[in-house]
Design a protein around this motif. Structure first.
Motif, mmCIF file in Angstrom:
data_model
loop_
_atom_site.group_PDB
_atom_site.id
_atom_site.type_symbol
_atom_site.label_atom_id
_atom_site.label_comp_id
_atom_site.label_asym_id
_atom_site.label_seq_id
_atom_site.Cartn_x
_atom_site.Cartn_y
_atom_site.Cartn_z
ATOM 1 N N VAL A 1 0.826 -1.204 0.000
ATOM 2 C CA VAL A 1 0.000 0.000 0.000
ATOM 3 C C VAL A 1 0.863 1.257 0.000
ATOM 4 C CG1 VAL A 1 -0.278 0.329 2.503
ATOM 5 C CG2 VAL A 1 -2.109 0.982 0.973
ATOM 6 N N ASN A 2 1.990 1.240 0.700
ATOM 7 C CA ASN A 2 2.825 2.444 0.749
ATOM 8 C C ASN A 2 3.586 2.662 -0.549
ATOM 9 O OD1 ASN A 2 2.842 3.799 3.603
ATOM 10 N ND2 ASN A 2 2.822 1.615 4.010
ATOM 11 N N LEU A 3 4.084 1.586 -1.148
ATOM 12 C CA LEU A 3 4.781 1.738 -2.424
ATOM 13 C C LEU A 3 3.824 2.191 -3.527
ATOM 14 C CD1 LEU A 3 7.174 -1.364 -2.412
ATOM 15 C CD2 LEU A 3 7.798 1.047 -2.179
ATOM 16 N N CYS A 4 2.663 1.541 -3.617
ATOM 17 C CA CYS A 4 1.691 1.905 -4.655
ATOM 18 C C CYS A 4 1.165 3.316 -4.440
ATOM 19 C CB CYS A 4 0.537 0.908 -4.667
ATOM 20 S SG CYS A 4 0.991 -0.745 -5.210
ATOM 21 N N ALA A 5 0.859 3.658 -3.191
ATOM 22 C CA ALA A 5 0.322 4.990 -2.911
ATOM 23 C C ALA A 5 1.355 6.073 -3.205
ATOM 24 C CB ALA A 5 -0.125 5.067 -1.452
ATOM 25 N N LEU A 6 2.606 5.813 -2.879
ATOM 26 C CA LEU A 6 3.650 6.810 -3.130
ATOM 27 C C LEU A 6 3.881 6.998 -4.624
ATOM 28 C CD1 LEU A 6 5.723 8.733 -1.993
ATOM 29 C CD2 LEU A 6 7.329 6.825 -1.759
ATOM 30 N N LEU A 7 3.921 5.900 -5.379
ATOM 31 C CA LEU A 7 4.107 6.009 -6.828
ATOM 32 C C LEU A 7 2.940 6.744 -7.481
ATOM 33 C CD1 LEU A 7 5.518 2.446 -7.637
ATOM 34 C CD2 LEU A 7 6.768 4.620 -7.663
ATOM 35 N N LEU A 8 1.720 6.414 -7.070
ATOM 36 C CA LEU A 8 0.547 7.101 -7.619
ATOM 37 C C LEU A 8 0.522 8.561 -7.203
ATOM 38 C CD1 LEU A 8 -2.274 4.432 -7.199
ATOM 39 C CD2 LEU A 8 -1.392 5.350 -9.348
ATOM 40 N N ALA A 9 0.961 8.857 -5.984
ATOM 41 C CA ALA A 9 0.986 10.245 -5.521
ATOM 42 C C ALA A 9 1.947 11.088 -6.350
ATOM 43 C CB ALA A 9 1.369 10.296 -4.046
ATOM 44 N N VAL A 10 3.109 10.521 -6.654
ATOM 45 C CA VAL A 10 4.070 11.238 -7.507
ATOM 46 C C VAL A 10 3.472 11.495 -8.882
ATOM 47 C CG1 VAL A 10 6.313 11.071 -8.642
ATOM 48 C CG2 VAL A 10 6.068 10.355 -6.258
ATOM 49 N N LEU A 11 2.768 10.491 -9.423
ATOM 50 C CA LEU A 11 2.143 10.638 -10.734
ATOM 51 C C LEU A 11 1.029 11.678 -10.712
ATOM 52 C CD1 LEU A 11 1.802 9.647 -13.665
ATOM 53 C CD2 LEU A 11 0.243 7.892 -12.783
ATOM 54 N N LEU A 12 0.170 11.616 -9.699
ATOM 55 C CA LEU A 12 -0.985 12.508 -9.638
ATOM 56 C C LEU A 12 -0.631 13.903 -9.137
ATOM 57 C CD1 LEU A 12 -3.743 10.074 -8.276
ATOM 58 C CD2 LEU A 12 -3.291 10.775 -10.627
ATOM 59 N N ASP A 13 0.582 14.079 -8.639
ATOM 60 C CA ASP A 13 1.036 15.408 -8.244
ATOM 61 C C ASP A 13 1.666 16.155 -9.410
ATOM 62 O OD1 ASP A 13 1.397 17.359 -6.112
ATOM 63 O OD2 ASP A 13 3.551 16.968 -6.310
ATOM 64 N N SER A 14 1.862 15.458 -10.526
ATOM 65 C CA SER A 14 2.417 16.091 -11.716
ATOM 66 C C SER A 14 1.290 16.703 -12.549
ATOM 67 C CB SER A 14 3.193 15.057 -12.548
ATOM 68 O OG SER A 14 2.335 14.005 -12.947
ATOM 69 N N ASP A 15 1.656 17.325 -13.615
ATOM 70 C CA ASP A 15 0.672 17.999 -14.473
ATOM 71 C C ASP A 15 0.105 17.029 -15.496
ATOM 72 O OD1 ASP A 15 1.076 20.426 -13.174
ATOM 73 O OD2 ASP A 15 2.788 20.933 -14.456
ATOM 74 N N ILE A 16 -0.837 16.217 -15.087
ATOM 75 C CA ILE A 16 -1.518 15.320 -16.007
ATOM 76 C C ILE A 16 -3.001 15.653 -16.023
ATOM 77 C CG2 ILE A 16 0.153 13.479 -15.606
ATOM 78 C CD1 ILE A 16 -1.958 12.085 -13.892
ATOM 79 N N LYS A 17 -3.639 15.361 -17.134
ATOM 80 C CA LYS A 17 -5.057 15.672 -17.267
ATOM 81 C C LYS A 17 -5.901 14.717 -16.417
ATOM 82 C CE LYS A 17 -4.690 17.543 -21.963
ATOM 83 N NZ LYS A 17 -5.151 17.436 -23.383
ATOM 84 N N GLY A 18 -6.930 15.278 -15.820
ATOM 85 C CA GLY A 18 -7.870 14.471 -15.047
ATOM 86 C C GLY A 18 -7.347 13.973 -13.721
ATOM 87 N N LYS A 19 -6.303 14.611 -13.176
ATOM 88 C CA LYS A 19 -5.725 14.093 -11.927
ATOM 89 C C LYS A 19 -6.685 14.234 -10.750
ATOM 90 C CE LYS A 19 -3.162 18.371 -10.919
ATOM 91 N NZ LYS A 19 -1.803 18.941 -10.679
ATOM 92 N N ASN A 20 -7.524 15.267 -10.749
ATOM 93 C CA ASN A 20 -8.486 15.418 -9.650
ATOM 94 C C ASN A 20 -9.541 14.317 -9.681
ATOM 95 O OD1 ASN A 20 -7.252 17.762 -8.648
ATOM 96 N ND2 ASN A 20 -8.399 19.072 -10.059
ATOM 97 N N VAL A 21 -9.960 13.949 -10.890
ATOM 98 C CA VAL A 21 -10.923 12.856 -11.025
ATOM 99 C C VAL A 21 -10.304 11.542 -10.572
ATOM 100 C CG1 VAL A 21 -12.330 11.551 -12.652
ATOM 101 C CG2 VAL A 21 -12.123 14.029 -12.894
ATOM 102 N N LEU A 22 -9.049 11.323 -10.930
ATOM 103 C CA LEU A 22 -8.363 10.095 -10.527
ATOM 104 C C LEU A 22 -8.172 10.031 -9.017
ATOM 105 C CD1 LEU A 22 -5.653 9.850 -13.338
ATOM 106 C CD2 LEU A 22 -7.651 8.370 -13.023
ATOM 107 N N ARG A 23 -7.856 11.167 -8.397
ATOM 108 C CA ARG A 23 -7.709 11.195 -6.936
ATOM 109 C C ARG A 23 -9.013 10.791 -6.259
ATOM 110 N NH1 ARG A 23 -4.625 17.030 -6.032
ATOM 111 N NH2 ARG A 23 -2.679 16.513 -7.112
ATOM 112 N N ALA A 24 -10.116 11.339 -6.743
ATOM 113 C CA ALA A 24 -11.421 11.008 -6.174
ATOM 114 C C ALA A 24 -11.759 9.543 -6.396
ATOM 115 C CB ALA A 24 -12.502 11.899 -6.783
#
Length: 296
Positions: A88-111
């Motif tokens: 959970v920590n490895l996956c969450a950290l990798l996804l957090a780095v991805l979703l903290d970057s400038d990608i489209k739809g990141k707010n929808v993905l976070r939700a």
């Protein structure tokens, strides 16, 4: 009485006025029941009779010397905790780095990642129980992939990964939010300075970002560690400890001891041991991780 002393007295009075109700609620709902449970752990009691027979350390002797099922549950709980903490920590950290970057739809993905976290674990277990049976059978009929015909809840070789996958799916969103919050506190001027010095993104992450988000890592590892050791809901509704007792956790074993075979005193002894184990491991983990935290 001077005006200064009067102000100090008023501050103490206001402090007590606001804290005493909360303290009383915690005392009645947590502390007193906990102390009663500690006392019950030294008794022979079925949880229904008014009288409790004091037997000293007999429950603890049986637990440490004779209860093989308890230690099997202890081993599975440690395996599940280790796997869930890492996954959970490895996956969450990798996804957090991805979703903290400038990608489209990141707010929808976070939700979308957070939504499973607001659903009860009991319900999550029953949902995935249906998916592993009827859902995967439908997927096999449409795709022909043999992986969907595996006995995900009946094969002792893969059921550990089934439980781990469900736990990861449910809890990932919470840790993702914590890591994103930590990443947003990293000073951008440090990142820009490292870029000017020619540092790669990987070097930036391990040399700057990772040390600065250690407080978030400490919180996430603490929560995942304690939640893994206390795992009950999803196991109860997904596998009920089966097949056999291969997925029985300590919490589920305590539940069965206290409420199924009505050995409440012995069950509370197990719960005291679980509490001490969680307390000791959590203190060690927090102290070790706190030493690695840095301040900007």
């Amino acid at each position: 009485m001077t005006q200064l002393r009067r102000k100090q007295r008023d501050r103490v009075f206001v402090f007590l006025l606001f804290t005493l109700p909360a303290f009383a609620a915690i005392l009645v709902s947590v502390e007193i029941p906990f102390l009663m449970s500690v006392f019950s752990s030294f008794t022979k009691w079925n949880g229904l009779d008014k009288a409790q027979t004091f037997i000293g350390l007999e429950n603890y002797k049986e637990l440490f010397l004779d209860d093989l099922d308890m230690w099997k549950a202890f081993g599975f709980t440690l395996r599940l905790t280790l796997g869930s903490v890492l996954a959970v920590n490895l996956c969450a950290l990798l996804l957090a780095v991805l979703l903290d970057s400038d990608i489209k739809g990141k707010n929808v993905l976070r939700a979308a990642f957070y939504v499973p976290n607001i659903i009860s674990l009991i319900i999550i277990g029953y949902i995935w129980r249906f998916i592993f049976s009827a859902g995967f059978e439908s997927f096999y009929q449409k795709t022909g992939w043999g992986v969907f015909m595996l006995s995900w809840l009946g094969d002792v070789k893969i059921i550990y990964f089934s439980v781990l996958m469900v736990s990861l799916w449910h809890s990932l969103g919470f840790y993702l939010v914590v890591y994103i919050a930590g990443l947003q506190t990293v000073p951008r001027d440090l990142i820009e300075a490292s870029m000017i010095d020619g540092a790669s993104r990987v070097r930036q992450f391990f040399s700057i970002t990772l040390p600065l988000i250690m407080p978030s890592i400490t919180v996430c590892v603490f929560h995942s560690l304690s939640n893994g050791l206390k795992a009950f809901d999803v196991i109860f509704s997904l596998t009920n400890g089966g097949p056999g007792n291969t997925t029985t956790t300590i919490a589920l074993d305590i539940y069965r001891t206290a409420f199924v075979i009505n050995r409440f005193g012995y069950g509370t002894a197990k719960s005291v041991v679980l509490f001490l184990m969680i307390l000791i491991l959590s203190i060690i983990q927090v102290r070790v991780f706190k030493q690695r935290e840095v301040e900007v």
